[in-house]
Enzyme design. Sequence first.
Site, PDB file in Angstrom:
ATOM      1  CG  HIS A   6      13.403  -9.505  -9.219  1.00 47.36           C
ATOM      2  ND1 HIS A   6      13.949  -8.356  -9.739  1.00 47.36           N
ATOM      3  CD2 HIS A   6      13.461 -10.422 -10.202  1.00 47.36           C
ATOM      4  CE1 HIS A   6      14.337  -8.580 -10.980  1.00 47.36           C
ATOM      5  NE2 HIS A   6      14.058  -9.820 -11.288  1.00 47.36           N
ATOM      6  CE1 TYR A  20      12.575 -10.633 -15.574  1.00 48.34           C
ATOM      7  CE2 TYR A  20      12.533 -11.206 -13.250  1.00 48.34           C
ATOM      8  CZ  TYR A  20      13.215 -10.755 -14.364  1.00 48.34           C
ATOM      9  OH  TYR A  20      14.525 -10.418 -14.267  1.00 48.34           O
ATOM     10  NE  ARG A  77      12.709   5.180  -5.397  1.00 47.56           N
ATOM     11  CZ  ARG A  77      12.321   3.910  -5.460  1.00 47.56           C
ATOM     12  NH1 ARG A  77      13.198   2.931  -5.203  1.00 47.56           N
ATOM     13  NH2 ARG A  77      11.096   3.599  -5.784  1.00 47.56           N
ATOM     14  NE  ARG A  78       9.679   4.843  -2.771  1.00 47.81           N
ATOM     15  CZ  ARG A  78       9.569   3.612  -2.333  1.00 47.81           C
ATOM     16  NH1 ARG A  78      10.263   3.205  -1.308  1.00 47.81           N
ATOM     17  NH2 ARG A  78       8.747   2.762  -2.907  1.00 47.81           N
ATOM     18  CG  HIS A 114      16.235   0.316 -13.769  1.00 46.87           C
ATOM     19  ND1 HIS A 114      16.740  -0.415 -14.812  1.00 46.87           N
ATOM     20  CD2 HIS A 114      15.464  -0.538 -13.058  1.00 46.87           C
ATOM     21  CE1 HIS A 114      16.303  -1.657 -14.726  1.00 46.87           C
ATOM     22  NE2 HIS A 114      15.529  -1.757 -13.675  1.00 46.87           N
ATOM     23  CG  PHE A 115      11.287   1.746 -11.670  1.00 47.01           C
ATOM     24  CD1 PHE A 115      10.272   2.655 -11.862  1.00 47.01           C
ATOM     25  CD2 PHE A 115      11.915   1.695 -10.430  1.00 47.01           C
ATOM     26  CE1 PHE A 115       9.894   3.512 -10.849  1.00 47.01           C
ATOM     27  CE2 PHE A 115      11.538   2.557  -9.417  1.00 47.01           C
ATOM     28  CZ  PHE A 115      10.524   3.467  -9.629  1.00 47.01           C
ATOM     29  CG  HIS A 116       9.673   6.037 -14.915  1.00 47.69           C
ATOM     30  ND1 HIS A 116      10.158   6.196 -13.649  1.00 47.69           N
ATOM     31  CD2 HIS A 116       8.353   6.350 -14.842  1.00 47.69           C
ATOM     32  CE1 HIS A 116       9.178   6.601 -12.838  1.00 47.69           C
ATOM     33  NE2 HIS A 116       8.075   6.703 -13.542  1.00 47.69           N
TER      34      HIS A 116
HETATM   35  C1  HEM Z   1       2.961  10.336 -17.251  1.00 46.75           C
HETATM   36  C2  HEM Z   1       3.932   9.471 -17.129  1.00 46.75           C
HETATM   37  C3  HEM Z   1       4.804   9.404 -15.895  1.00 46.75           C
HETATM   38  C4  HEM Z   1       5.431  10.399 -15.192  1.00 46.75           C
HETATM   39  C5  HEM Z   1       5.433  11.882 -15.494  1.00 46.75           C
HETATM   40  C6  HEM Z   1       6.115   9.778 -14.073  1.00 46.75           C
HETATM   41  C7  HEM Z   1       6.886  10.455 -13.128  1.00 46.75           C
HETATM   42  C8  HEM Z   1       7.458   9.895 -12.005  1.00 46.75           C
HETATM   43  C9  HEM Z   1       8.350  10.553 -11.076  1.00 46.75           C
HETATM   44  C10 HEM Z   1       8.843  11.989 -11.203  1.00 46.75           C
HETATM   45  C11 HEM Z   1       8.670   9.653 -10.107  1.00 46.75           C
HETATM   46  C12 HEM Z   1       9.647   9.851  -8.946  1.00 46.75           C
HETATM   47  C13 HEM Z   1       9.051  10.414  -7.735  1.00 46.75           C
HETATM   48  C14 HEM Z   1      10.006  10.394  -6.554  1.00 46.75           C
HETATM   49  O1  HEM Z   1      10.768   9.440  -6.353  1.00 46.75           O
HETATM   50  O2  HEM Z   1       9.955  11.366  -5.778  1.00 46.75           O
HETATM   51  C15 HEM Z   1       7.963   8.427 -10.393  1.00 46.75           C
HETATM   52  C16 HEM Z   1       8.007   7.282  -9.617  1.00 46.75           C
HETATM   53  C17 HEM Z   1       7.440   6.076  -9.994  1.00 46.75           C
HETATM   54  N1  HEM Z   1       6.805   5.776 -11.192  1.00 46.75           N
HETATM   55 FE1  HEM Z   1       6.336   7.110 -12.658  1.00 46.75          FE
HETATM   56  N2  HEM Z   1       5.895   8.429 -14.130  1.00 46.75           N
HETATM   57  C18 HEM Z   1       5.115   8.156 -15.230  1.00 46.75           C
HETATM   58  C19 HEM Z   1       4.672   6.921 -15.662  1.00 46.75           C
HETATM   59  C20 HEM Z   1       4.864   5.747 -14.976  1.00 46.75           C
HETATM   60  C21 HEM Z   1       4.427   4.452 -15.441  1.00 46.75           C
HETATM   61  C22 HEM Z   1       3.718   4.183 -16.766  1.00 46.75           C
HETATM   62  C23 HEM Z   1       4.748   3.561 -14.457  1.00 46.75           C
HETATM   63  C24 HEM Z   1       4.534   2.070 -14.398  1.00 46.75           C
HETATM   64  C25 HEM Z   1       3.785   1.379 -15.177  1.00 46.75           C
HETATM   65  C26 HEM Z   1       5.374   4.304 -13.385  1.00 46.75           C
HETATM   66  C27 HEM Z   1       5.812   3.755 -12.186  1.00 46.75           C
HETATM   67  C28 HEM Z   1       6.425   4.456 -11.162  1.00 46.75           C
HETATM   68  C29 HEM Z   1       6.810   3.869  -9.904  1.00 46.75           C
HETATM   69  C30 HEM Z   1       6.592   2.409  -9.468  1.00 46.75           C
HETATM   70  C31 HEM Z   1       7.434   4.880  -9.153  1.00 46.75           C
HETATM   71  C32 HEM Z   1       8.058   4.745  -7.771  1.00 46.75           C
HETATM   72  C33 HEM Z   1       7.115   5.131  -6.707  1.00 46.75           C
HETATM   73  C34 HEM Z   1       7.793   5.058  -5.369  1.00 46.75           C
HETATM   74  O3  HEM Z   1       8.951   5.466  -5.229  1.00 46.75           O
HETATM   75  O4  HEM Z   1       7.139   4.543  -4.434  1.00 46.75           O
HETATM   76  N3  HEM Z   1       5.439   5.620 -13.738  1.00 46.75           N
HETATM   77  N4  HEM Z   1       7.237   8.585 -11.575  1.00 46.75           N
HETATM   78 CU   LIG Z   2      14.617  -6.958  -8.913  1.00 46.68          CU
END
Ligand code: HEM
Ligand SMILES: [Cu+2]
Length: 559
Positions: A228, A232, A442-443, A379-381
């Site tokens: 968490h 921050y 997700r995932r 949420h986190f996007h």
């Molecule tokens: C081109 C821009 C981006 C696209 C198209 C994108 C797309 C996605 C998608 C579709 C997922 C979900 C995958 C799943 O749960 O099966 C995901 C997960 C995630 N994204 Fe992005 N994202 C983008 C940018 C970012 C940025 C800028 C960050 C952080 C600075 C980020 C952090 C994450 C994280 C931490 C996860 C979770 C990974 C996990 O479940 O282990 N994403 N993203």
């Molecule tokens: Cu948290």
Amino acid sequence: MAFVDDYPDAAQIVRLNFGVSFLMLFVGALFGVIQALHRTNVFRGFISSTQYYTVLTGHGVFLALFFTIFFLTGLFTWGVVNSLERPLSSSSFTWTWFLMMAFGALFTGVAILGGLVPAIPFKANVLYTFYAPMKAHPIFYAGLAIWLVGTWLAGADWFRSFFQWRSENSGERIPLQTFMVMATMLMWYLATLGVAVEILVFLLPWSLGIISQVDPLLTRTLFWFFGHPVVYFWLMPAYFVWYTILPKLAGGRLFSDPLARVVFILFLILSTPVGFHHQYMDPGIPEGFKFLAMSNTMFLLLPSLLTAFTVVASIEHGARQRGGKGRLGWMRALPWDNPAFAGATLAGLMFAAGGFSGMVNAGLNLNYLVHNTLWVPGHFHLTVGTASALTFMAITYWLLPQITGKRLQFYGLATVQPYVWFLGMTLMSNAMHRAGLAGVPRRTAEPQYQNVDFSSVIGGVAEFRMQIAVGGTLLFLGAVLFLAVVVGTMMAERGRGQLRVNGDIKPALSGPDDSPRIIDDFRVWTAIAVVLVVLAYGPPIVSFLSNGVFAPGSPPIPV
Ligand code: HEM
Ligand SMILES: [Cu+2]
């Protein structure tokens, strides 16, 4: 004189940190669009579903850990040097932490990418949360550990500058930017203890075969002890920008310096004893401690609401200085065609939306509805993926000329870029939230929901998918536009004449002397933070350990 002329060594370190950060952004964004197209079934030609976890691990680690934190180390180096008005004290020390971070990231990155190449024996398909019992190749953990120690030394470098400044300026208030860096780093030292113990005592020896088993509950708890507060660490650089630079870009001054300090102290105190809110669904943790984490989390909304107030007030002040009138009409007077301003402000706007969905996550009972669904990435996007990421990109448009001495190139592309990101994220994040409410997990590469009879008020699963795919593609385009501007500027000739930007920051309307001196006494706030952590984590961890340090599970705990 530009920053690069006054402090050439610091400018070089900032450029290098940004360089690694943006490389990570590129690979991460590429993986992001591949995931978005794959899991929505729009285009599956890039990877097979068995490679999905490698890509997802890369996306999470490269973006959430490396893009964000290399940006932070670059930005904070600039902030400390700029606000203390002195170069970093020892360039060999500075190089040491940068190289440790870079090599650590390289090892971890190679371990992850090895999963895409069958000939390479490395694998690390453990996602960026790297939970046991999933196991990665040892160099994944070793790389993370080296990188982490690098971040600690970076903090030490900034503290050293501060102490030198203090010895020459006793009695003066800490400059605001340096104050923010110090509060953030103290929080980081406290929070990373959890993940350092997790990696060094448990996961690394286990992956090397030195110990045969680990306790998933204990290691998950150590992860979220860090997991968490790390949010921050993503957010504080954005706050740093919103408080200290954005008011200037809006044409005004920060509304209240004391309020900004109070906000950072609240984060230092409250950000760690809340990690259990990521483990509401974990068995073995007493409900009362989950409740405590929830209450602390809700308290954490306070500094963010204070920020919304102060930052909006500062922007409004700026708009009125520029001739803005009316109750809301002042907004039209803002420089929406300045990419640094527009990006940082749109990012702040999205953060407000992310804050609301975060309240849902944080509710012990509501969390059951959204846990592990697509709502959570929705949420986190908004938060790390936009509030942080878009602010970082936007402020690069303002910082890059100062650390290179060159004018920003492709200004037209830079001007549209924040709007492209904003639109892409509106589509992707909105659809992810709604898909999550419909129960889409997700995932997973194979969320086979086409046969599920689900229809919402408007649209349905097919519509969610389309929005995610189109939004993800726009986001990738946004990342490419950003990188084109950065690479174009880096490669440009250093022209003659004045830069259009400078690092001078006007004093706040209400300055530091309007707050009591105790605010600057970090010993008090760190001590309170440590006590809260011991209260929140002490009893559960003692009970996890009562059946042995490495034995899985814990004896039943009275609720
Ligand atoms: C081109 C821009 C981006 C696209 C198209 C994108 C797309 C996605 C998608 C579709 C997922 C979900 C995958 C799943 O749960 O099966 C995901 C997960 C995630 N994204 Fe992005 N994202 C983008 C940018 C970012 C940025 C800028 C960050 C952080 C600075 C980020 C952090 C994450 C994280 C931490 C996860 C979770 C990974 C996990 O479940 O282990 N994403 N993203
Ligand atoms: Cu948290």
